[in-house]
Design a protein around this motif. Structure first.
Motif, PDB file in Angstrom:
ATOM      1  N   LEU A  23       0.825  -1.207   0.000  1.00 42.13           N
ATOM      2  CA  LEU A  23       0.000   0.000   0.000  1.00 42.13           C
ATOM      3  C   LEU A  23       0.861   1.259   0.000  1.00 42.13           C
ATOM      4  O   LEU A  23       0.553   2.217  -0.708  1.00 42.13           O
ATOM      5  CB  LEU A  23      -0.936   0.004   1.207  1.00 42.13           C
ATOM      6  CG  LEU A  23      -1.865   1.205   1.308  1.00 42.13           C
ATOM      7  CD1 LEU A  23      -2.886   1.160   0.189  1.00 42.13           C
ATOM      8  CD2 LEU A  23      -2.551   1.246   2.642  1.00 42.13           C
ATOM      9  N   VAL A  24       1.929   1.270   0.772  1.00 42.77           N
ATOM     10  CA  VAL A  24       2.761   2.478   0.852  1.00 42.77           C
ATOM     11  C   VAL A  24       3.892   2.481  -0.176  1.00 42.77           C
ATOM     12  O   VAL A  24       4.577   3.484  -0.337  1.00 42.77           O
ATOM     13  CB  VAL A  24       3.342   2.659   2.270  1.00 42.77           C
ATOM     14  CG1 VAL A  24       2.240   2.836   3.277  1.00 42.77           C
ATOM     15  CG2 VAL A  24       4.244   1.513   2.653  1.00 42.77           C
ATOM     16  N   SER A  25       4.068   1.381  -0.872  1.00 48.37           N
ATOM     17  CA  SER A  25       5.133   1.284  -1.864  1.00 48.37           C
ATOM     18  C   SER A  25       4.828   2.167  -3.079  1.00 48.37           C
ATOM     19  O   SER A  25       3.685   2.245  -3.525  1.00 48.37           O
ATOM     20  CB  SER A  25       5.270  -0.174  -2.315  1.00 48.37           C
ATOM     21  OG  SER A  25       6.121  -0.265  -3.422  1.00 48.37           O
ATOM     22  N   PRO A  26       5.864   2.790  -3.641  1.00 45.98           N
ATOM     23  CA  PRO A  26       5.635   3.595  -4.849  1.00 45.98           C
ATOM     24  C   PRO A  26       5.440   2.729  -6.100  1.00 45.98           C
ATOM     25  O   PRO A  26       4.996   3.224  -7.124  1.00 45.98           O
ATOM     26  CB  PRO A  26       6.906   4.442  -4.961  1.00 45.98           C
ATOM     27  CG  PRO A  26       7.946   3.668  -4.229  1.00 45.98           C
ATOM     28  CD  PRO A  26       7.236   2.907  -3.156  1.00 45.98           C
ATOM     29  N   VAL A  27       5.741   1.445  -6.019  1.00 44.07           N
ATOM     30  CA  VAL A  27       5.569   0.539  -7.152  1.00 44.07           C
ATOM     31  C   VAL A  27       4.185  -0.093  -7.071  1.00 44.07           C
ATOM     32  O   VAL A  27       3.827  -0.690  -6.060  1.00 44.07           O
ATOM     33  CB  VAL A  27       6.661  -0.558  -7.146  1.00 44.07           C
ATOM     34  CG1 VAL A  27       6.451  -1.519  -8.284  1.00 44.07           C
ATOM     35  CG2 VAL A  27       8.044   0.062  -7.188  1.00 44.07           C
ATOM     36  N   ASP A  28       3.391   0.057  -8.116  1.00 45.80           N
ATOM     37  CA  ASP A  28       2.037  -0.480  -8.153  1.00 45.80           C
ATOM     38  C   ASP A  28       1.806  -1.229  -9.450  1.00 45.80           C
ATOM     39  O   ASP A  28       2.454  -0.966 -10.463  1.00 45.80           O
ATOM     40  CB  ASP A  28       0.998   0.645  -8.066  1.00 45.80           C
ATOM     41  CG  ASP A  28       0.760   1.114  -6.644  1.00 45.80           C
ATOM     42  OD1 ASP A  28       1.029   0.343  -5.714  1.00 45.80           O
ATOM     43  OD2 ASP A  28       0.288   2.248  -6.482  1.00 45.80           O
ATOM     44  N   LEU A  29       0.851  -2.151  -9.413  1.00 40.29           N
ATOM     45  CA  LEU A  29       0.438  -2.823 -10.648  1.00 40.29           C
ATOM     46  C   LEU A  29      -0.358  -1.872 -11.529  1.00 40.29           C
ATOM     47  O   LEU A  29      -0.272  -1.928 -12.749  1.00 40.29           O
ATOM     48  CB  LEU A  29      -0.409  -4.058 -10.312  1.00 40.29           C
ATOM     49  CG  LEU A  29       0.330  -5.195  -9.613  1.00 40.29           C
ATOM     50  CD1 LEU A  29      -0.652  -6.303  -9.261  1.00 40.29           C
ATOM     51  CD2 LEU A  29       1.443  -5.738 -10.480  1.00 40.29           C
TER      52      LEU A  29
END
Length: 110
Positions: free
Chosen positions: A57-63
């Protein structure tokens, strides 16, 4: 700007606001469920899934790009369901004991 442009902007804003509200609600439920992490009998995989969903959730990498929070909501929902199902199988609840004892996970005191 014609009427359709305004309509689509308002519709997109409503969808983004609703998605954000669902994500925040699920995050609050996930944080409240953290007390289950200390309970014995819950598999480590469910505990790891809990922390992985918070990190995602807090990661800058998203699908999916950040304005679309569907992937974040999906991970949070899977983590919540997994944690609660594991707690049910282990006979652990996330509620405080009725007598107000110190055991906040509701499992047997050891």
């Amino acid at each position: 700007m014609d009427g359709w442009d305004v309509f689509w902007l308002v519709a997109a804003g409503v969808v983004i606001a609703a998605t954000l509200a669902v994500a925040v609600t699920l995050l609050v439920r996930l944080v409240r469920a953290r007390r289950l992490l200390g309970a014995t009998g819950i598999p480590m995989s469910s505990k790891v899934l809990f922390w992985a969903s918070v990190v995602y959730l807090v990661s800058p990498v998203d699908l999916l790009p950040d304005p679309v929070l569907l992937d974040d909501i999906g991970f949070l929902l899977v983590a919540l369901r997994s944690l609660h199902k594991a707690a049910e199988r282990a006979g652990v609840t996330g509620r405080v004991r009725p007598e107000g004892g110190p055991d906040a996970v509701g499992g047997p005191l050891g």
